[in-house]
Design a protein around this motif. Structure first.
Motif, PDB file in Angstrom:
ATOM      1  N   GLN A 150     -11.934-111.197  28.144  1.00 42.13           N
ATOM      2  CA  GLN A 150     -13.070-110.297  27.930  1.00 42.13           C
ATOM      3  C   GLN A 150     -14.097-111.110  27.155  1.00 42.13           C
ATOM      4  OE1 GLN A 150     -12.206-106.612  25.934  1.00 42.13           O
ATOM      5  NE2 GLN A 150     -14.229-105.764  26.271  1.00 42.13           N
ATOM      6  N   ALA A 151     -14.596-112.163  27.812  1.00 42.49           N
ATOM      7  CA  ALA A 151     -15.365-113.192  27.127  1.00 42.49           C
ATOM      8  C   ALA A 151     -16.752-113.361  27.738  1.00 42.49           C
ATOM      9  CB  ALA A 151     -14.614-114.524  27.177  1.00 42.49           C
ATOM     10  N   LEU A 152     -17.706-113.770  26.895  1.00 43.23           N
ATOM     11  CA  LEU A 152     -19.051-114.170  27.317  1.00 43.23           C
ATOM     12  C   LEU A 152     -19.392-115.487  26.626  1.00 43.23           C
ATOM     13  CD1 LEU A 152     -21.097-110.842  27.169  1.00 43.23           C
ATOM     14  CD2 LEU A 152     -20.606-112.199  29.188  1.00 43.23           C
ATOM     15  N   PRO A 153     -19.769-116.492  27.379  1.00 44.37           N
ATOM     16  CA  PRO A 153     -19.734-116.563  28.840  1.00 44.37           C
ATOM     17  C   PRO A 153     -18.286-116.527  29.333  1.00 44.37           C
ATOM     18  CG  PRO A 153     -20.162-118.724  27.923  1.00 44.37           C
ATOM     19  CD  PRO A 153     -20.230-117.758  26.769  1.00 44.37           C
ATOM     20  N   ASP A 154     -18.072-115.966  30.516  1.00 42.96           N
ATOM     21  CA  ASP A 154     -16.718-115.816  31.030  1.00 42.96           C
ATOM     22  C   ASP A 154     -16.194-117.164  31.534  1.00 42.96           C
ATOM     23  OD1 ASP A 154     -14.437-115.113  32.773  1.00 42.96           O
ATOM     24  OD2 ASP A 154     -15.104-113.059  32.406  1.00 42.96           O
ATOM     25  N   PRO A 155     -15.042-117.603  31.028  1.00 45.42           N
ATOM     26  CA  PRO A 155     -14.508-118.917  31.413  1.00 45.42           C
ATOM     27  C   PRO A 155     -13.668-118.900  32.684  1.00 45.42           C
ATOM     28  CG  PRO A 155     -13.108-117.970  29.734  1.00 45.42           C
ATOM     29  CD  PRO A 155     -14.206-116.960  29.987  1.00 45.42           C
ATOM     30  N   TYR A 156     -13.637-117.768  33.394  1.00 44.75           N
ATOM     31  CA  TYR A 156     -12.729-117.626  34.535  1.00 44.75           C
ATOM     32  C   TYR A 156     -12.886-118.750  35.549  1.00 44.75           C
ATOM     33  CZ  TYR A 156     -10.853-115.860  38.942  1.00 44.75           C
ATOM     34  OH  TYR A 156     -10.170-115.742  40.137  1.00 44.75           O
ATOM     35  N   PHE A 157     -14.112-119.035  35.970  1.00 41.54           N
ATOM     36  CA  PHE A 157     -14.317-120.022  37.029  1.00 41.54           C
ATOM     37  C   PHE A 157     -13.978-121.437  36.553  1.00 41.54           C
ATOM     38  CE2 PHE A 157     -16.991-116.430  38.177  1.00 41.54           C
ATOM     39  CZ  PHE A 157     -16.594-116.227  39.488  1.00 41.54           C
ATOM     40  N   ASP A 158     -14.244-121.713  35.288  1.00 42.41           N
ATOM     41  CA  ASP A 158     -13.868-123.017  34.731  1.00 42.41           C
ATOM     42  C   ASP A 158     -12.359-123.146  34.649  1.00 42.41           C
ATOM     43  OD1 ASP A 158     -14.845-125.514  33.091  1.00 42.41           O
ATOM     44  OD2 ASP A 158     -13.278-124.574  31.857  1.00 42.41           O
ATOM     45  N   LEU A 159     -11.660-122.112  34.160  1.00 38.97           N
ATOM     46  CA  LEU A 159     -10.197-122.145  34.065  1.00 38.97           C
ATOM     47  C   LEU A 159      -9.551-122.166  35.445  1.00 38.97           C
ATOM     48  CD1 LEU A 159      -9.663-119.557  31.173  1.00 38.97           C
ATOM     49  CD2 LEU A 159      -9.391-122.050  31.026  1.00 38.97           C
ATOM     50  N   ARG A 160     -10.132-121.436  36.384  1.00 35.36           N
ATOM     51  CA  ARG A 160      -9.601-121.397  37.747  1.00 35.36           C
ATOM     52  C   ARG A 160      -9.589-122.803  38.379  1.00 35.36           C
ATOM     53  NH1 ARG A 160     -12.499-120.377  42.675  1.00 35.36           N
ATOM     54  NH2 ARG A 160     -11.146-119.580  44.325  1.00 35.36           N
ATOM     55  N   LYS A 161     -10.599-123.586  38.055  1.00 36.74           N
ATOM     56  CA  LYS A 161     -10.704-124.937  38.608  1.00 36.74           C
ATOM     57  C   LYS A 161      -9.810-125.931  37.863  1.00 36.74           C
ATOM     58  CE  LYS A 161     -14.572-127.031  37.833  1.00 36.74           C
ATOM     59  NZ  LYS A 161     -16.010-127.417  37.907  1.00 36.74           N
ATOM     60  N   LYS A 162      -9.749-125.822  36.536  1.00 30.55           N
ATOM     61  CA  LYS A 162      -9.044-126.824  35.734  1.00 30.55           C
ATOM     62  C   LYS A 162      -7.604-126.439  35.409  1.00 30.55           C
ATOM     63  CE  LYS A 162     -13.348-128.405  33.599  1.00 30.55           C
ATOM     64  NZ  LYS A 162     -14.127-128.518  32.360  1.00 30.55           N
ATOM     65  N   ARG A 163      -7.290-125.149  35.467  1.00 26.13           N
ATOM     66  CA  ARG A 163      -5.924-124.692  35.167  1.00 26.13           C
ATOM     67  C   ARG A 163      -5.443-123.739  36.257  1.00 26.13           C
ATOM     68  NH1 ARG A 163      -3.888-124.200  30.073  1.00 26.13           N
ATOM     69  NH2 ARG A 163      -2.080-123.446  31.233  1.00 26.13           N
ATOM     70  N   PRO A 164      -5.207-124.248  37.459  1.00 28.76           N
ATOM     71  CA  PRO A 164      -4.763-123.373  38.555  1.00 28.76           C
ATOM     72  C   PRO A 164      -3.411-122.713  38.295  1.00 28.76           C
ATOM     73  CG  PRO A 164      -4.599-125.686  39.179  1.00 28.76           C
ATOM     74  CD  PRO A 164      -5.328-125.651  37.893  1.00 28.76           C
ATOM     75  N   ASP A 165      -2.681-123.204  37.300  1.00 25.29           N
ATOM     76  CA  ASP A 165      -1.383-122.615  36.974  1.00 25.29           C
ATOM     77  C   ASP A 165      -1.508-121.325  36.176  1.00 25.29           C
ATOM     78  OD1 ASP A 165      -2.418-124.448  34.871  1.00 25.29           O
ATOM     79  OD2 ASP A 165      -0.638-123.785  33.762  1.00 25.29           O
TER      80      ASP A 165
END
Length: 478
Positions: free
Chosen positions: A389-404
């Motif tokens: 529940q973050a701003l800026p949302d790190p989802y896309f960065d984590l999705r790319k760098k931490r697929p696990d």
């Protein structure tokens, strides 16, 4: 000269999109929530909101918390181009630009001069609020696109039969299936159908509106229980916001996205005051208003009413069109009132330049954001199950760098969903990321109090008027 000015207006819009695309607007959780079912449709042919699995009933199978048109649009885009946020934002930017072109054509059909129409287009495409809310991976641009399209059909006199009213109804319905707020602007389209085709064509207009709705109902009908939970929770949240927000809160929400917001509010008040004066003067002299003035007043009152009842900053995007329309009307007066339109253009352009100054000259926003995400990745290095529940949302960065990582997005505390529906999923998380302690769901608050957690907090080092001005709070299990 007209082509040159048109090129300049367009070039500045696309330049602004290009320099900010991956960084600004700041990635909001909303973009993740809308990206998830779109990607699911692109890859599997189903609208699954995987980032809400286990949090809201039915999300692992079917997305019913919003009408599906934007998911279809984004899904088709992601099926052709790379599955990234950038892809969807580029598609949105083009939709917003096409909507601007449609708006320009509409003004010309309403007998607005070419010069005034270009002033309106510039005041639309150069306003920072448009880049903050319109180019994000949400449906505001698509909603406006189909609404403007409905107005173009409603003013298309080339077809003297039923086709234009029918297509106007279809386009308006598609606008509401992009986002329900589109339905609240329907009186504008209805008025133009009446003025241009007559009341006898209303049944065709209504039929056109019903057809897309029937398709949506067909999609919903096997799972009405999920629809009542998912969509009903959204309606309850809107109702709660309406009851909670004061008029001052609503003004803050309204002004939030504008450049130089206090000055912009003053300009809007002056603009509307001048337009009221001109309208009364015309009524006094001619005993009537011509069509373009009536369209303007119906349009702006419809938007203002919907904004008052919704209380969400995203929807302020839709006020840009009638305000730009009003600037065009002032510009065509050729009197002192036309100076307001020119000042509005200067204000938009100045705020756009100032925004770029603080984001790219005063600070290196890309480097700051990358550093922030690296800090967050280090904090989550031992995590496997994350709730964001973050701003800026790190989802896309984590999705790319931490697929696990197994990543879930937030559910607002205001949603009226029994905690039994999601408490086991919440308990399975080993990390939580927030940007505001006050917005944490009550169930999560209890879990954080009862167990042992490491807490880390930091602020992104930017000026207070920077679009990245947020703090981050990370909880990880000890």
């Amino acid at each position: 000269m007209a082509y040159a000015s048109f090129f300049i207006i367009s070039a500045l819009f696309f330049f602004q999109v290009w320099i900010n695309l991956d960084i600004f607007p700041v990635v909001w959780p909303d973009e993740v929530l809308f990206f998830s079912p779109s990607l699911s449709f692109a890859t599997e042919g189903h609208f699954q909101t995987n980032v809400l699995n286990g949090l809201i009933p039915g999300m692992e199978s079917k997305t019913l918390w919003m009408p599906p048109l934007y998911f279809l649009f984004s899904g088709f885009t992601l099926s052709v181009f790379p599955d990234s946020l950038t892809t969807v934002r580029i598609a949105n930017a083009f939709i917003v630009y096409l909507t601007g072109l449609g708006f320009y054509i509409l003004l010309r059909r309403q007998s607005v001069s070419e010069f005034a129409s270009q002033i309106a287009l510039a005041s639309l495409l150069w306003e920072p609020l448009l880049f903050r809310f319109g180019t994000a991976a949400r449906m505001e641009g698509l909603t406006a696109f189909f609404f403007i399209l409905s107005l173009l059909f409603a003013t298309n006199k080339r077809f003297t039969n039923f086709w234009s009213p029918l297509l106007a109804g279809v386009a308006l319905s598609l606008s509401s299936l992009s986002h329900p707020i589109g339905a609240s602007f329907g009186l504008v389209t209805l008025f133009l159908v009446w003025r241009n085709f007559g009341i006898r064509y209303f049944p065709w207009f209504i039929l056109g509106g019903i057809l897309p709705i029937i398709c949506w109902l067909y999609y919903i009908h096997p799972n009405w229980d999920w629809f009542e939970i998912q969509f009903g929770a959204q309606l309850t949240r809107k109702r709660n916001l309406l009851q909670t927000f004061t008029l001052i809160d609503k003004l803050k929400v309204f002004s939030f996205g504008f450049g130089f917001s206090k000055v912009r509010l003053i300009v809007i008040v002056i603009e509307l005051t001048a337009l009221v004066f001109l309208a009364f003067r015309t009524l006094k002299e001619f005993k009537t208003l011509n069509q373009k003035w009536i369209v303007f007043w119906i349009w702006i009152f419809s938007v203002l009413l919907s904004l008052y009842t919704s209380s969400e900053g995203w929807y302020v995007f839709h006020i840009l069109y009638p305000l730009a329309f009003g600037m065009a009307l002032l510009c065509d007066t050729k009197g002192f009132d036309s100076k307001i339109a020119f000042f509005g253009i200067i204000l938009s352009l100045s705020s756009l330049l100032y925004t770029n100054h603080i984001h790219w000259f005063r600070t290196d926003s890309k480097q700051i954001l990358e550093s922030h995400f690296q800090h967050l990745e280090m904090s989550l290095k031992n995590s496997k199950f994350v709730y964001l529940q973050a701003l800026p949302d790190p989802y896309f960065d984590l999705r790319k760098k931490r697929p696990d990582l197994n990543i879930l997005e937030f559910i607002p505390g205001e949603l009226d969903i029994p905690s039994e529906a999601y408490i086991k999923t919440i308990q399975s998380r080993d990390s939580f990321v927030f940007y505001d302690d006050q917005l944490i769901n009550h169930v999560i608050k209890d879990i954080l109090k009862k167990s042992a957690w490491n807490r880390e907090e930091w602020e992104i080092p930017v000026p207070s008027n920077h679009w990245l001005h947020y703090k981050t709070i990370v909880y990880t299990k000890k």
